[in-house]
Motif scaffolding. Sequence first.
Motif, PDB file in Angstrom:
ATOM      1  N   ARG A  23       3.209  80.762-104.956  1.00 53.56           N
ATOM      2  CA  ARG A  23       4.387  79.606-104.345  1.00 53.56           C
ATOM      3  C   ARG A  23       5.395  79.441-105.413  1.00 53.56           C
ATOM      4  O   ARG A  23       6.338  78.729-105.155  1.00 53.56           O
ATOM      5  CB  ARG A  23       3.668  78.373-104.085  1.00 53.56           C
ATOM      6  N   ASP A  24       5.118  80.023-106.554  1.00 59.99           N
ATOM      7  CA  ASP A  24       6.143  79.688-107.767  1.00 59.99           C
ATOM      8  C   ASP A  24       6.119  81.244-108.371  1.00 59.99           C
ATOM      9  O   ASP A  24       5.123  81.887-108.705  1.00 59.99           O
ATOM     10  CB  ASP A  24       5.606  78.736-108.858  1.00 59.99           C
ATOM     11  N   PRO A  25       7.228  81.793-108.350  1.00 60.90           N
ATOM     12  CA  PRO A  25       7.358  83.187-108.660  1.00 60.90           C
ATOM     13  C   PRO A  25       6.965  83.458-110.677  1.00 60.90           C
ATOM     14  O   PRO A  25       6.740  84.493-110.571  1.00 60.90           O
ATOM     15  CB  PRO A  25       8.889  83.768-108.506  1.00 60.90           C
ATOM     16  N   ARG A  26       7.012  82.210-111.050  1.00 64.28           N
ATOM     17  CA  ARG A  26       6.958  82.543-112.516  1.00 64.28           C
ATOM     18  C   ARG A  26       5.433  82.731-112.716  1.00 64.28           C
ATOM     19  O   ARG A  26       4.643  83.615-113.690  1.00 64.28           O
ATOM     20  CB  ARG A  26       7.389  81.347-113.121  1.00 64.28           C
ATOM     21  N   MET A  27       4.497  81.898-112.307  1.00 70.09           N
ATOM     22  CA  MET A  27       3.006  81.746-112.593  1.00 70.09           C
ATOM     23  C   MET A  27       2.289  81.120-111.458  1.00 70.09           C
ATOM     24  O   MET A  27       2.956  80.674-110.715  1.00 70.09           O
ATOM     25  CB  MET A  27       2.683  81.604-113.772  1.00 70.09           C
ATOM     26  N   HIS A  28       0.980  81.153-111.547  1.00 62.03           N
ATOM     27  CA  HIS A  28       0.417  80.438-110.552  1.00 62.03           C
ATOM     28  C   HIS A  28       0.446  78.949-110.907  1.00 62.03           C
ATOM     29  O   HIS A  28      -0.140  78.472-111.700  1.00 62.03           O
ATOM     30  CB  HIS A  28      -1.092  80.831-110.671  1.00 62.03           C
ATOM     31  N   VAL A  29       1.061  78.218-110.105  1.00 63.42           N
ATOM     32  CA  VAL A  29       1.226  76.621-110.156  1.00 63.42           C
ATOM     33  C   VAL A  29       0.578  75.809-109.108  1.00 63.42           C
ATOM     34  O   VAL A  29       0.946  76.191-107.883  1.00 63.42           O
ATOM     35  CB  VAL A  29       2.707  76.294-110.335  1.00 63.42           C
ATOM     36  N   VAL A  30      -0.187  74.976-109.655  1.00 62.32           N
ATOM     37  CA  VAL A  30      -0.954  74.192-108.387  1.00 62.32           C
ATOM     38  C   VAL A  30      -0.120  72.754-108.570  1.00 62.32           C
ATOM     39  O   VAL A  30      -0.093  72.389-109.728  1.00 62.32           O
ATOM     40  CB  VAL A  30      -2.374  73.886-108.871  1.00 62.32           C
ATOM     41  N   SER A  31       0.331  72.450-107.433  1.00 58.10           N
ATOM     42  CA  SER A  31       1.168  71.171-107.501  1.00 58.10           C
ATOM     43  C   SER A  31       0.423  70.369-106.638  1.00 58.10           C
ATOM     44  O   SER A  31       0.024  70.269-105.578  1.00 58.10           O
ATOM     45  CB  SER A  31       2.489  71.405-106.592  1.00 58.10           C
ATOM     46  N   VAL A  32       0.230  68.843-107.424  1.00 58.81           N
ATOM     47  CA  VAL A  32      -0.187  67.812-106.645  1.00 58.81           C
ATOM     48  C   VAL A  32       0.657  67.047-106.100  1.00 58.81           C
ATOM     49  O   VAL A  32       1.460  66.255-106.769  1.00 58.81           O
ATOM     50  CB  VAL A  32      -1.168  66.978-107.651  1.00 58.81           C
ATOM     51  N   ALA A  33       1.059  67.060-104.701  1.00 54.98           N
ATOM     52  CA  ALA A  33       2.127  66.218-104.173  1.00 54.98           C
ATOM     53  C   ALA A  33       1.630  64.679-103.775  1.00 54.98           C
ATOM     54  O   ALA A  33       0.489  64.531-103.724  1.00 54.98           O
ATOM     55  CB  ALA A  33       2.509  66.842-102.816  1.00 54.98           C
ATOM     56  N   HIS A  34       2.542  63.670-104.119  1.00 58.09           N
ATOM     57  CA  HIS A  34       2.296  62.368-103.715  1.00 58.09           C
ATOM     58  C   HIS A  34       3.523  62.009-102.727  1.00 58.09           C
ATOM     59  O   HIS A  34       4.335  62.647-102.578  1.00 58.09           O
ATOM     60  CB  HIS A  34       2.453  61.816-104.995  1.00 58.09           C
ATOM     61  N   LEU A  35       3.169  60.796-102.203  1.00 55.87           N
ATOM     62  CA  LEU A  35       3.837  60.193-100.935  1.00 55.87           C
ATOM     63  C   LEU A  35       4.261  58.906-101.623  1.00 55.87           C
ATOM     64  O   LEU A  35       3.277  58.208-101.935  1.00 55.87           O
ATOM     65  CB  LEU A  35       3.069  60.296 -99.919  1.00 55.87           C
ATOM     66  N   ALA A  36       5.474  58.534-101.628  1.00 62.43           N
ATOM     67  CA  ALA A  36       5.858  57.016-101.988  1.00 62.43           C
ATOM     68  C   ALA A  36       6.669  56.345-100.906  1.00 62.43           C
ATOM     69  O   ALA A  36       7.386  57.060-100.210  1.00 62.43           O
ATOM     70  CB  ALA A  36       6.697  57.221-103.066  1.00 62.43           C
ATOM     71  N   PHE A  37       6.609  55.010-100.733  1.00 62.00           N
ATOM     72  CA  PHE A  37       7.360  54.399 -99.928  1.00 62.00           C
ATOM     73  C   PHE A  37       8.172  53.412-100.721  1.00 62.00           C
ATOM     74  O   PHE A  37       7.224  52.769-101.344  1.00 62.00           O
ATOM     75  CB  PHE A  37       6.560  53.748 -98.887  1.00 62.00           C
ATOM     76  N   ALA A  38       9.447  53.463-100.670  1.00 62.12           N
ATOM     77  CA  ALA A  38      10.056  52.543-101.374  1.00 62.12           C
ATOM     78  C   ALA A  38      11.283  51.633-100.584  1.00 62.12           C
ATOM     79  O   ALA A  38      11.589  51.960 -99.501  1.00 62.12           O
ATOM     80  CB  ALA A  38      10.930  53.355-102.443  1.00 62.12           C
ATOM     81  N   PRO A  39      11.315  50.348-100.993  1.00 64.35           N
ATOM     82  CA  PRO A  39      12.451  49.501-100.350  1.00 64.35           C
ATOM     83  C   PRO A  39      13.772  50.302-100.623  1.00 64.35           C
ATOM     84  O   PRO A  39      13.633  51.185-101.733  1.00 64.35           O
ATOM     85  CB  PRO A  39      12.254  48.119-101.112  1.00 64.35           C
ATOM     86  N   ASP A  40      14.902  49.881-100.046  1.00 63.43           N
ATOM     87  CA  ASP A  40      16.083  50.271-100.254  1.00 63.43           C
ATOM     88  C   ASP A  40      16.457  50.427-101.902  1.00 63.43           C
ATOM     89  O   ASP A  40      16.417  49.365-102.427  1.00 63.43           O
ATOM     90  CB  ASP A  40      17.104  49.733 -99.476  1.00 63.43           C
ATOM     91  N   LEU A  41      16.686  51.316-102.711  1.00 65.67           N
ATOM     92  CA  LEU A  41      16.816  51.644-103.991  1.00 65.67           C
ATOM     93  C   LEU A  41      18.259  51.847-104.275  1.00 65.67           C
ATOM     94  O   LEU A  41      18.898  52.491-103.445  1.00 65.67           O
ATOM     95  CB  LEU A  41      16.020  52.466-104.619  1.00 65.67           C
ATOM     96  N   PRO A  42      18.857  51.710-105.449  1.00 68.75           N
ATOM     97  CA  PRO A  42      19.965  52.172-105.712  1.00 68.75           C
ATOM     98  C   PRO A  42      20.145  53.671-105.862  1.00 68.75           C
ATOM     99  O   PRO A  42      19.297  54.230-105.767  1.00 68.75           O
ATOM    100  CB  PRO A  42      20.360  51.567-107.198  1.00 68.75           C
ATOM    101  N   ASP A  43      21.450  54.054-105.939  1.00 68.33           N
ATOM    102  CA  ASP A  43      21.529  55.511-105.988  1.00 68.33           C
ATOM    103  C   ASP A  43      20.523  56.383-106.871  1.00 68.33           C
ATOM    104  O   ASP A  43      20.609  55.646-108.159  1.00 68.33           O
ATOM    105  CB  ASP A  43      23.001  56.029-106.230  1.00 68.33           C
ATOM    106  N   ALA A  44      20.195  57.488-106.619  1.00 70.76           N
ATOM    107  CA  ALA A  44      19.315  58.344-107.652  1.00 70.76           C
ATOM    108  C   ALA A  44      20.169  58.881-108.678  1.00 70.76           C
ATOM    109  O   ALA A  44      21.298  58.724-108.479  1.00 70.76           O
ATOM    110  CB  ALA A  44      18.447  59.228-106.918  1.00 70.76           C
ATOM    111  N   ARG A  45      19.517  59.051-109.806  1.00 72.46           N
ATOM    112  CA  ARG A  45      20.355  59.533-111.025  1.00 72.46           C
ATOM    113  C   ARG A  45      19.592  60.934-111.440  1.00 72.46           C
ATOM    114  O   ARG A  45      18.316  60.893-111.381  1.00 72.46           O
ATOM    115  CB  ARG A  45      20.297  58.511-112.207  1.00 72.46           C
ATOM    116  N   ALA A  46      20.006  61.742-111.789  1.00 76.17           N
ATOM    117  CA  ALA A  46      19.533  62.873-112.055  1.00 76.17           C
ATOM    118  C   ALA A  46      18.513  62.947-113.472  1.00 76.17           C
ATOM    119  O   ALA A  46      19.067  62.168-114.438  1.00 76.17           O
ATOM    120  CB  ALA A  46      20.273  64.313-112.394  1.00 76.17           C
TER     121      ALA A  46
END
Lengths: 287, 287
Positions: free
Chosen positions: A104-127
């Motif tokens: 799933r990742d071309p670099r190496m074996h990476v296990v990703s633990v996905a999370h789910l978030a519910f948020a009220p309307d937030l300001p614009d995201a910042r990088a």
Amino acid sequence: MAPQQEEDRFLAAYDPRAFDPIAVTVDVVALTLREGALHVLLVRRGAPPFEGAWALPGGFVRAGRESLGEAAARELAEETGLDAADGLGRVHLEQLGSYGRPERDPRMHVVSVAHLAFAPDLPDARAGSDAAAAAWISVVELEPGWQPDAADPRPNEQGRRSGAHGGGPGRRPEGPELAFDHAGILADGLDRARSKIEYTPLATAFLGEEFTISELRAVYEAVWGATLHAGNFHRKVLSVPGFVESTGGTATHGSVRGGPRARLYRAGDARLLHPALLRPDREETVR
Amino acid sequence: MAPQQEEDRFLAAYDPRAFDPIAVTVDVVALTLREGALHVLLVRRGAPPFEGAWALPGGFVRAGRESLGEAAARELAEETGLDAADGLGRVHLEQLGSYGRPERDPRMHVVSVAHLAFAPDLPDARAGSDAAAAAWISVVELEPGWQPDAADPRPNEQGRRSGAHGGGPGRRPEGPELAFDHAGILADGLDRARSKIEYTPLATAFLGEEFTISELRAVYEAVWGATLHAGNFHRKVLSVPGFVESTGGTATHGSVRGGPRARLYRAGDARLLHPALLRPDREETVR
DNA sequence: TCGAGTTCTTCTCACATTGAGTAATTCTCT
DNA sequence: AGAGAATTACTCAATGTGAGAAGAACTCGA
């Protein structure tokens, strides 16, 4: 068991570092409502692989220093600009599932633990530091073959992708391609969100402290992509014990298009809705 | 973001091996029915830490060589003696969740991806290579404060442990202590199993190819620890589309204690039960 | 200012589902 | 043979749901 396997296990029991390492990351499917539509937080990757592609926010878990949930909260805070003091405390965050196909990742074996978030309307995201950009993207642009009833009068018979780990090629006629297997993770997150608000009062996590029944109904309609019967929804919400409790207050204005001022409610103390608030017309998805 | 964090992330993006490693394991909560009672597969640890303690079967994921589900199936096969050709194909296996508190393993930071398995009655377990023993243990011995209605006439008001990640000390007056945080994982697995059979036909995964309605009811009673109304259960199972389908056959004998020969059914094609078959009396657990 | 249109909230009614109980029938065990 | 139990099919009341209607309150544009 084969002798080679047996030796592998023997070594592993005493020194796991003798193995090729597996990296552990967290990714976050953060959902919010903006202008009545469901949006997900995405970042534009600033480095290969998938440089320039949109991806779920995430990053490596700090070994020995944080739990999975803490890592997810940290990554979410970095992209939303919220911290624990600021308002991340009002965000619902839960574990979604782990993704560990070796390729799933071309670099190496990476296990990703996905999370789910519910948020009220937030300001614009910042990088964050390693992203070129971050933005809330409407899920309508990301989900092929899925349109809210209310927004699209055309009947849609093809149904949604069924299971997890789908995502063959050529199934995404519109919207940006997501990096890695993030399209599948997003689909799983949306499935989970759509189920979760049936059995839990977490739809309130998309709203502010006080809200009207209509605003709560708008959450369900946006997440499910279906219009609900206003009268029945009202009756149901008030009849489920602990779902909402009255604040005694009233909205300061009527709706933009008219109507009386609605009463205000806050989230109740229930953790599960009983009986559940089920999605309409689910027979098709049953097999 | 602090400069130190920024540098960490920069390095991680290009060479995760610069970090302390995190080990990735899978653990399996494998459930089956033996003599009408719910049992879980446990192994006795043959090496420190927790040497001699019971633990969930599991082991390290082979980097670059297998997915999480494949690793869980492999570990399960090693302890049950089943392989894919043998009958593991009839076992339901799903991901339960990941556990990654830094201190959950004293040796190093280990993230465990727990899985949940439903199996029909299997032969006695055999110890894998790194275990001193393996056995199916009744969950009644492992769950403090929880007794099936049918097996224990005493009323039990204290209810079950509520959330995940519980497990403070002094709450386990009977049964063996489990290694690591496996008691919490087991509790989460039992929670999941009890919910899962409400919304899916997976209770049939505990049974053979053909079964009677009464055998199916016995599964629900064992997993939920409650007695169900035989007539209503019968009506419900037959009324949910795709839950079971008739084989046309009839059991060769009546029940041990009498009664007519029951008709035989096999699992239907539904993946979700609609409407669901809900547990009785759940109001207490709602808040 | 008035009227059209919309929304909030509450009802009504038909229908489906569930919990509890009853009963006919068939089988096992003593 | 008779007691006891299980299988299956009923009935009936209570509850929950979908659909529609309606009164009151409000916004907006004429």
